[in-house]
Design an enzyme around this catalytic site. Structure first.
Site, PDB file in Angstrom:
ATOM      1  N   ARG A 124       0.836  -1.205   0.000  1.00 30.71           N
ATOM      2  CA  ARG A 124       0.000   0.000   0.000  1.00 30.71           C
ATOM      3  C   ARG A 124       0.874   1.260   0.000  1.00 30.71           C
ATOM      4  O   ARG A 124       2.003   1.239  -0.467  1.00 30.71           O
ATOM      5  CB  ARG A 124      -1.003  -0.012   1.168  1.00 30.71           C
ATOM      6  CG  ARG A 124      -1.797  -1.296   1.330  1.00 30.71           C
ATOM      7  CD  ARG A 124      -2.578  -1.689   0.102  1.00 30.71           C
ATOM      8  NE  ARG A 124      -3.450  -2.838   0.358  1.00 30.71           N
ATOM      9  CZ  ARG A 124      -3.784  -3.722  -0.572  1.00 30.71           C
ATOM     10  NH1 ARG A 124      -3.305  -3.614  -1.811  1.00 30.71           N
ATOM     11  NH2 ARG A 124      -4.595  -4.723  -0.282  1.00 30.71           N
ATOM     12  N   ASN A 176      -0.155  -2.293  -7.777  1.00 31.76           N
ATOM     13  CA  ASN A 176      -1.569  -1.916  -7.937  1.00 31.76           C
ATOM     14  C   ASN A 176      -2.010  -0.881  -6.906  1.00 31.76           C
ATOM     15  O   ASN A 176      -2.966  -1.077  -6.156  1.00 31.76           O
ATOM     16  CB  ASN A 176      -2.487  -3.147  -7.910  1.00 31.76           C
ATOM     17  CG  ASN A 176      -2.403  -3.931  -6.614  1.00 31.76           C
ATOM     18  OD1 ASN A 176      -1.369  -3.953  -5.954  1.00 31.76           O
ATOM     19  ND2 ASN A 176      -3.497  -4.561  -6.233  1.00 31.76           N
ATOM     20  N   HIS A 186       0.525 -16.591  -7.011  1.00 28.58           N
ATOM     21  CA  HIS A 186      -0.464 -17.114  -6.050  1.00 28.58           C
ATOM     22  C   HIS A 186      -1.345 -18.215  -6.635  1.00 28.58           C
ATOM     23  O   HIS A 186      -2.562 -18.099  -6.686  1.00 28.58           O
ATOM     24  CB  HIS A 186      -1.312 -15.987  -5.448  1.00 28.58           C
ATOM     25  CG  HIS A 186      -1.840 -14.967  -6.407  1.00 28.58           C
ATOM     26  ND1 HIS A 186      -2.525 -15.282  -7.559  1.00 28.58           N
ATOM     27  CD2 HIS A 186      -1.785 -13.607  -6.385  1.00 28.58           C
ATOM     28  CE1 HIS A 186      -2.862 -14.172  -8.192  1.00 28.58           C
ATOM     29  NE2 HIS A 186      -2.421 -13.152  -7.500  1.00 28.58           N
ATOM     30  N   ASP A 219       1.496 -12.746  -0.972  1.00 27.69           N
ATOM     31  CA  ASP A 219       0.345 -11.955  -1.421  1.00 27.69           C
ATOM     32  C   ASP A 219      -0.318 -11.277  -0.227  1.00 27.69           C
ATOM     33  O   ASP A 219      -1.525 -11.036  -0.226  1.00 27.69           O
ATOM     34  CB  ASP A 219      -0.663 -12.818  -2.191  1.00 27.69           C
ATOM     35  CG  ASP A 219      -1.705 -11.986  -2.945  1.00 27.69           C
ATOM     36  OD1 ASP A 219      -1.448 -10.793  -3.213  1.00 27.69           O
ATOM     37  OD2 ASP A 219      -2.786 -12.526  -3.254  1.00 27.69           O
ATOM     38  N   HIS A 229      -6.057  -4.745   4.254  1.00 27.74           N
ATOM     39  CA  HIS A 229      -7.253  -3.893   4.139  1.00 27.74           C
ATOM     40  C   HIS A 229      -7.742  -3.626   5.556  1.00 27.74           C
ATOM     41  O   HIS A 229      -7.734  -4.535   6.395  1.00 27.74           O
ATOM     42  CB  HIS A 229      -8.379  -4.596   3.372  1.00 27.74           C
ATOM     43  CG  HIS A 229      -8.117  -4.808   1.920  1.00 27.74           C
ATOM     44  ND1 HIS A 229      -8.211  -3.790   0.992  1.00 27.74           N
ATOM     45  CD2 HIS A 229      -7.758  -5.922   1.232  1.00 27.74           C
ATOM     46  CE1 HIS A 229      -7.937  -4.281  -0.213  1.00 27.74           C
ATOM     47  NE2 HIS A 229      -7.658  -5.570  -0.091  1.00 27.74           N
TER      48      HIS A 229
END
Length: 344
Positions: A17, A41, A173, A247, A251
């Protein structure tokens, strides 16, 4: 007391992040891992060399003082990628491009709509020795979510490997027996990362006794037969083709415990211990070091880390949550026990 000392591992698939979230999570990885391959991402995604170098600087600034952790940077592959960008990336030390099929996972809206239009770009990657990291799921709404990885193999992965046979590909993954079989049968230019959750959990852990939002990730957890196939792959005779990639995808608790919860499991806090449990259960603790610390470095063409870490056969209780910006983050196996502990 049983101890196990291994070369310091690398996490070959990590989400860190940005901003306050980055500052909250990067210390967990930095204390266990020597390096990590950082996923691009973000919002907006990391699409240029300048984006990647700026993001790397933010990661370095967020590290605990004295940390020797090294982020390995990647670029987000888009429909606009060019061979020139591949050459620029190689010159700047970018290790890979990441394929997100448009709409496949968190922040994948900028992803590729037709990979076959990018074959010249993939050929340049092969020429430059830059790796191609693949989120291997189709996004066709007609395809059942549990079948999207298997469908991707036939529709995309095999045709691409046939057209660009010397491209170095990491099937990220992996979650299915079909994906493990593809990697096992392919040449040495194809490898895979495997997460702790896909080695430890199956879809019952997501759906039985109520929906478990903290077990929701993409690709989604699969049947027990697939989990067993993954364990067999990472401990079998071609285990050198598989390596550690958590991975780990943080969140906030509020974004997970939600009517439309986010996909991703945060495992960075106890990643090595969780993998140790997998290998111990499989009677293959002697293969943990290669999976965690050697196979990925070899595939990426980088030296193994110089230091070591030591695991102790001592139970620990995972916290129910940890601070995460203004909120909190629920780690994998929150409130539960893990039979191993890394000595710090």
């Amino acid at each position: 007391m049983q101890t196990l000392t291994i070369i310091r591992p690398d996490d070959m698939h990590l989400h860190l992040r940005d901003g306050d979230a980055l500052k909250a999570v990067v210390p967990y990885t930095a204390r266990q891992m020597g390096r990590a391959v950082i996923m691009p991402n973000l919002k907006p995604p990391v699409v240029s060399v300048a984006d990647a170098l700026a993001y790397k600087a933010r990661i370095m600034a967020a590290l605990p003082e004295g940390s020797a952790f090294e982020p390995l940077m990647t670029l987000y592959l888009t429909d606009n990628a060019t061979s020139e960008l591949v050459r620029e990336a190689k010159a700047a030390g970018i290790v890979a491009f990441k394929l997100y099929p448009a709409g496949a996972t968190t922040n994948s809206d900028s992803g590729v709509t037709d990979l076959f239009k990018l074959i010249p770009v993939l050929e340049e990657m092969a020429k430059q020795g830059i790796l191609f990291l693949v989120h291997g799921e189709v996004t066709d709404p007609e395809i059942d979510i549990f079948d999207r990885e298997a469908a991707f193999i036939g529709r995309v992965m095999k045709p691409v490997l046939a057209q660009v046979p010397n491209l170095k590909v990491v099937f990220e993954h992996i979650t299915t027996a079909e994906a493990a079989r593809l990697v096992l049968e392919a040449g040495d230019n194809v490898a895979a990362t495997v997460t702790p959750q896909h080695l430890l959990l199956n879809r019952n852990d997501l759906l039985v006794g109520g929906v478990r939002p903290h077990h929701f990730c993409l690709p989604v957890l699969k049947r027990e037969t697939h989990r067993q196939a993954l364990v067999a792959a990472v401990t079998g005779e071609k285990a050198h083709k598989f390596f550690l990639g958590t991975d780990s995808a943080p969140h906030a608790k509020s974004a997970k415990e939600n009517a439309c919860g986010c996909a991703g499991m945060f495992s960075a806090m106890t990643a090595v211990e969780l993998y140790a449990e997998v290998f111990e259960k499989a009677g293959a603790l002697d293969k943990l070091e290669a999976f965690a610390s050697k196979n990925g470095a070899r595939f990426y063409g980088i030296p193994e880390n110089a230091g070591t870490i030591t695991l102790v056969k001592q139970s620990q209780t995972v916290p129910a949550s940890v601070p995460y910006g203004d909120g909190e983050l629920v780690p994998m196996r929150a409130g539960g026990e893990i039979g191993w502990t890394v000595q710090y």
